[in-house]
Design a protein around this motif. Structure first.
Motif, PDB file in Angstrom:
ATOM      1  N   GLN A  12       0.854  -1.180   0.000  1.00  0.00           N
ATOM      2  CA  GLN A  12       0.000   0.000   0.000  1.00  0.00           C
ATOM      3  C   GLN A  12       0.892   1.233   0.000  1.00  0.00           C
TER       4      GLN A  12
ATOM      5  N   CYS B 248       1.911   4.700   1.122  1.00  0.00           N
ATOM      6  CA  CYS B 248       1.617   5.467   2.330  1.00  0.00           C
ATOM      7  C   CYS B 248       2.669   6.558   2.495  1.00  0.00           C
TER       8      CYS B 248
ATOM      9  N   GLU C 119       3.212  11.035   3.808  1.00  0.00           N
ATOM     10  CA  GLU C 119       2.685  12.303   4.314  1.00  0.00           C
ATOM     11  C   GLU C 119       2.706  13.360   3.217  1.00  0.00           C
TER      12      GLU C 119
ATOM     13  N   SER D 113      -2.274  13.164   5.675  1.00  0.00           N
ATOM     14  CA  SER D 113      -2.112  11.879   5.011  1.00  0.00           C
ATOM     15  C   SER D 113      -2.255  12.063   3.505  1.00  0.00           C
ATOM     16  N   LEU D 114      -1.855  11.035   2.776  1.00  0.00           N
ATOM     17  CA  LEU D 114      -2.008  11.098   1.327  1.00  0.00           C
ATOM     18  C   LEU D 114      -3.471  11.165   0.918  1.00  0.00           C
ATOM     19  N   GLU D 115      -4.353  10.761   1.809  1.00  0.00           N
ATOM     20  CA  GLU D 115      -5.788  10.873   1.501  1.00  0.00           C
ATOM     21  C   GLU D 115      -6.203  12.329   1.341  1.00  0.00           C
ATOM     22  N   LYS D 116      -5.574  13.206   2.133  1.00  0.00           N
ATOM     23  CA  LYS D 116      -5.879  14.631   1.987  1.00  0.00           C
ATOM     24  C   LYS D 116      -5.391  15.150   0.642  1.00  0.00           C
TER      25      LYS D 116
ATOM     26  N   THR E 293      -5.559  13.424  -2.015  1.00  0.00           N
ATOM     27  CA  THR E 293      -6.592  12.970  -2.948  1.00  0.00           C
ATOM     28  C   THR E 293      -7.705  14.003  -3.050  1.00  0.00           C
ATOM     29  N   ALA E 294      -8.116  14.510  -1.895  1.00  0.00           N
ATOM     30  CA  ALA E 294      -9.200  15.491  -1.900  1.00  0.00           C
ATOM     31  C   ALA E 294      -8.768  16.806  -2.515  1.00  0.00           C
TER      32      ALA E 294
ATOM     33  N   PRO F 120      -6.875  15.686  -6.897  1.00  0.00           N
ATOM     34  CA  PRO F 120      -7.220  14.326  -7.356  1.00  0.00           C
ATOM     35  C   PRO F 120      -6.431  13.889  -8.577  1.00  0.00           C
TER      36      PRO F 120
ATOM     37  N   LYS G 275      -2.808  13.208  -7.547  1.00  0.00           N
ATOM     38  CA  LYS G 275      -2.726  11.983  -6.756  1.00  0.00           C
ATOM     39  C   LYS G 275      -2.836  10.758  -7.667  1.00  0.00           C
ATOM     40  N   LYS G 276      -3.737  10.821  -8.641  1.00  0.00           N
ATOM     41  CA  LYS G 276      -3.893   9.706  -9.573  1.00  0.00           C
ATOM     42  C   LYS G 276      -2.588   9.458 -10.325  1.00  0.00           C
TER      43      LYS G 276
END
Length: 905
Positions: free
Chosen positions: A293, A295, A297, A316-319, A321-322, A325, A328-329
């Protein structure tokens, strides 16, 4: 390939064409564009430069640039300056190329090309930290640049970063001076991140920085000419390679002084530009667990330097994404390509500049031992790497960590450190302080963990060590007897802790100014030698399929067999579970290191009559038969090498004053007579007197008893299991073939007696320890009697180097500090001295007996570098402590894989 997708992300023009047929083939090249290099060119481009070139080559979106090569730095070190027409011309040419690619001009007031200049070392293992950012910006061009951007705050931030990074790299100013100013400004403006500073704040920072720099440099400030800035930045990169601390590191690591350093020059990308920008670090797989996965910062509106100075807070990397996008892709796609291309887990540094992704660096990622095993096995199953590569990726120190108990990193970071010693036997332990073996035994019976604290551990302390969870000694080193005993028992041990003051009578332990009483809890780590106050949580060894799988692969590549030094059935059973292929050394004298058996040994040695002596020898044989039988059962048909009594018999008389009185009473003689007999056995130097084979010749009944015990145990197990044990009898401290011939007859007679009485023939092999220089030099003669050799490199090292294993630790330390010795010869084999004797002995022995088997059973048998040497000189096996067996298996496999690679070349 994903190259076309990423090339479309270039700022103003498409990336330059990737030249697959235009590598740096010049013998003397000073400057190399990113599209002219590749990953194999680290000697010329440094690790960073080679990585950037390789990523450019495969289509990764790298900010374009060029590398000033190590060749240029070597010339600079020779000339003392950069004034060289060829070098200047190459830099000018590459800078023009970079301007064309980016669509900006270096030094232009409104649309300047700003540069990042970073050193690029050709070797791993150190952080240079001398990057200079935003090179090319000046006081005069800040305002035009701000107007062209429509963002004065950002322009001022760039200029402030130039001042800060230039002054720390070129002038050697401390980063903390600038950090304090930023923190003060953030506090005054009541913001938690530097990204939230206002235009006025940035202007204030620039002014404060300028005053700081001028004050620290006699009024001198950073150059205001872009070209001077660039050349100074390059010189700063070259100079860092010659800094005193770096030169010391290079010397310690054996890095050649004439190995130059490269410097990369790149177009800046700005993670600090706006709300659509940011920077981060990610791993293509989880570096802690090894899970597949991505992962890491992500820091919004920040540059890479903000991460290390805490001027930005991570998300996080999820932020990511938001917020971004598309970036991140693309980033996920890049990570997959990089991992597949490099065929290893990658640590990736990246920036997002106004929504566009750029990769700043990729490198093989650091990872925990658990993650190292899992990722290696997973990548084999994904067909990214071969089993051979998986085995080579696992480090022996990671194996040690996996098979021993340990503290978590978080626990250690938060613990109170009270002392440091030498890590002597790996593992981690906590427990109540005890000062005697009896205390440890009593507490163990009540389920209480203990740390046995003492000045040193003598041989008779073995029984106490069995009861303790850890051992802490004031004296010694990793090579002392205590360490050997602890390692054999799997007990965590820290030695050579000079800050310890032990008051056993008062039940107190003093460490510096701190005082601890008997029963207080402490924790020790045998990985790093640290001693902590209180109880740290001990985590058990790992136990999962992936580790077993990679170790089975390792076994398939090695020819060197791995045995264990096992003196008890428990040691043998543990080693078997860890993959041992037999017992390479069973030290029979250690079976008498408890009080009951030592008392019998003393009576056999000091007996006043033949009848008493025979009775005691018979008891000794009963003990030996019992122990040997258990070990033969566990090892079944695997070889078991049993060494006959090795130490001087006077060892068993140490501390036996009370028993002298008891013996005198039992035998009806005076205590003085017993003491006189004991005194006659006293050895001035117990390592060089009547020991080993000499004891067998002087006391043939004891030697015969041991041989008979071996044969009777083997016969009993063969009858019970209907499988033949494989005993080997090892005679210690041999210096000539004549000694071995006399002993051989006694052993043969014992075998005949057992064959007649048991009606069973026990097949066995007779071998000689090679632990005295003369034995190595007369190995051809000794091989006429011996069927195998076992190198006892502990004693051999002592006698070759004239150093005591127990008492010369201070000499070894001083010699290492003064660079007379590179390593402790009692831990890593002295190949030039001891190693040459070993090579000679193997060659001479096999001339006499071509099928002669040879192994090593000293401390060095668990050291990876020593194992590599043993493999190269043609030994058949190594025999190490039980918990070192997996380390030895891996080291032996890696030695063969390296050798095969050398042959292929």
């Amino acid at each position: 390939m994903i190259g076309p997708v990423f090339f479309s992300l270039c700022p103003d023009k498409s990336w330059p064409h990737r030249r697959s047929d235009s590598w740096c083939i010049m013998e003397k090249m000073y400057v190399c564009s990113f599209n002219e290099g590749k990953k194999e060119m680290t000697d010329l481009l440094g690790l960073k430069g080679a990585s950037l070139a390789e990523m450019t080559r495969i289509g990764i979106p790298v900010p374009y640039g060029f590398t000033i090569t190590t060749e240029a730095s070597r010339k600079y070190y020779g000339d003392g300056n950069l004034v060289d027409p060829l070098l200047e011309e190459e830099i000018r040419s590459k800078l023009e190329e970079l301007e064309q690619v980016i669509g900006r001009r270096f030094g232009d007031p409104e649309r300047p090309l700003l540069l990042a200049v970073r050193p690029s070392a050709p070797v791993r293992g150190l952080t240079l930290g001398r990057s200079i950012l935003d090179v090319g910006l000046t006081r005069e061009t800040v305002e035009p640049y701000a107007r062209s951007l429509g963002d004065r705050t950002f322009a001022l931030d760039c200029y402030a970063r130039l001042i800060r990074t230039y002054s720390t790299a070129a002038y050697g100013m401390k980063k903390e001076l600038f950090t304090d100013i930023v923190n003060g400004r953030m506090a005054a403006s009541r913001v938690s991140s530097a990204a939230d500073l206002s235009e006025e704040d940035e202007e204030s920072l620039v002014q404060a920085y300028e005053e700081l720099v001028r004050g620290a440099n006699d009024g001198r400030f950073i150059p205001q000419d872009p070209k001077t800035q660039l050349m100074d930045a390059i010189v700063s990169g070259f100079d860092c390679w010659q800094a005193p601390e770096i030169r010391q590191w290079k010397k310690a690591c054996g890095v050649p002084e004439d190995l130059g350093i490269a410097v990369t020059v790149q177009a800046m990308v700005f993670g600090n530009k706006d709300e659509h920008s940011g920077t981060g670090v990610a791993f293509t797989r989880n570096p802690v667990t090894g899970e597949k996965q991505i992962c890491g910062e992500f820091f919004r509106k920040a540059q890479g330097e903000d991460i290390s100075t805490n001027r930005a807070y991570p998300g996080s990397l999820e932020k990511m994404t938001a917020a971004f996008p598309e970036a991140k892709k693309n980033f996920i796609q890049v990570c997959n390509v990089l991992e597949e291309h490099y065929r290893d887990v990658q640590s990736v540094e990246f920036s997002v500049d106004a929504g566009r992704l750029y990769i700043l660096q990729t490198a093989s990622a650091g990872r925990t031992a658990q993650a190292a095993v899992k990722t290696a096995v997973d990548m084999v199953e994904e067909k990214l790497i071969t089993r051979r590569e998986a085995v080579m990726r696992l480090r022996t120190d990671q194996v040690e960590y996996l098979i021993h108990s340990r503290f978590s990193r978080e626990d250690e970071d938060g613990a109170t450190l009270i002392a440091r010693g030498t890590p002597a036997s790996p593992g981690a332990a906590n427990g109540q302080i005890v000062f005697t073996a009896e205390d440890a035994r009593q507490k163990k019976s009540r389920g209480i963990s203990t740390i046995l604290v003492c000045r040193d551990i003598a041989p008779e302390g073995l029984s106490g060590m069995r009861y303790a969870d850890g051992v802490l000694t004031a004296a010694g080193s990793r090579s002392i007897y205590a360490a050997s005993l602890a390692g054999g028992q799997g007990v965590c041990c820290v030695t050579d802790c000079p800050d310890l003051t032990i008051d056993e009578e008062q039940g107190l332990l003093r460490i510096g100014d701190a005082e601890f009483a008997r029963g207080d809890y402490i924790s020790i780590s045998g990985f790093n030698g640290r001693v902590y106050d209180g109880r740290l949580t001990v985590q058990p060894p790992y136990d999962w399929d992936a580790f077993g799988k990679i170790m089975s692969w390792a076994d398939s590549f090695r020819h060197l067999r791995v045995r264990v030094n096992a003196d008890t059935p428990e040691d043998a059973a543990l080693a078997l579970r860890l993959g041992a292929e037999g017992v390479g050394l069973c030290r029979s004298e250690r079976m008498f290191y408890n009080e009951e058996r030592a008392a019998v040994m003393r009576r056999a040695v000091l007996a006043p009559s033949p009848a008493v002596r025979r009775e005691m020898v018979q008891k000794m044989m009963e003990f030996q038969i019992r122990d040997f039988t258990e070990i033969f059962r566990i090892m079944c048909t695997r070889p078991v090498t049993i060494r006959l009594l090795d130490p001087s018999l006077s060892v068993f008389l140490i501390g036996a004053e009370d028993d002298f009185r008891t013996m005198a009473s039992e035998w009806g003689i005076s205590e003085e007579e017993v003491r006189e007999r004991a005194s006659s056995l006293y050895e001035v130097n117990q390592t060089m007197g009547e020991r080993g084979v000499r004891v067998g010749i002087e006391y043939p009944d004891i030697l015969s008893m041991q041989a008979e015990a071996i044969f009777r145990a083997a016969a009993a197990v063969a009858r019970e299991m209907e499988k033949e044990p494989d005993p080997e009898i090892l005679v210690p401290f041999v210096v000539s073939g004549r000694e071995l011939a006399q002993v051989k007859k006694l052993i043969r007679d014992a075998a005949s007696r057992v064959r007649e009485e048991e009606e069973r023939t026990v097949e066995y092999r007779l071998g000689s320890m090679i632990e005295v220089p003369r034995a190595a030099l007369t190995a051809g003669e000794i091989a006429e009697e011996a069927e195998f050799f076992s190198f006892g490199t502990n004693d051999l090292t002592q006698l070759v180097m004239g150093l005591s294993r127990e008492g010369s630790g201070h000499i070894v330390r001083k010699y290492r500090e003064r660079k007379i010795l590179d390593r402790d010869p009692f831990l890593t084999l002295d190949q030039e001295g001891v190693g040459r004797l070993m090579m000679y002995a193997v060659e001479a022995g096999r001339k006499t007996r071509p099928n002669l088997k040879a192994g090593i059973c000293g401390t060095h048998a668990g050291d990876p570098d020593s194992i590599d040497f043993c493999s190269r000189i043609g030994l058949n096996y190594v025999s190490c402590q039980a918990r070192q067996v997996p380390v030895a298996r891996l080291a032996a496999a890696q030695a063969d894989i390296r050798a095969e690679g050398d042959r292929d070349e």
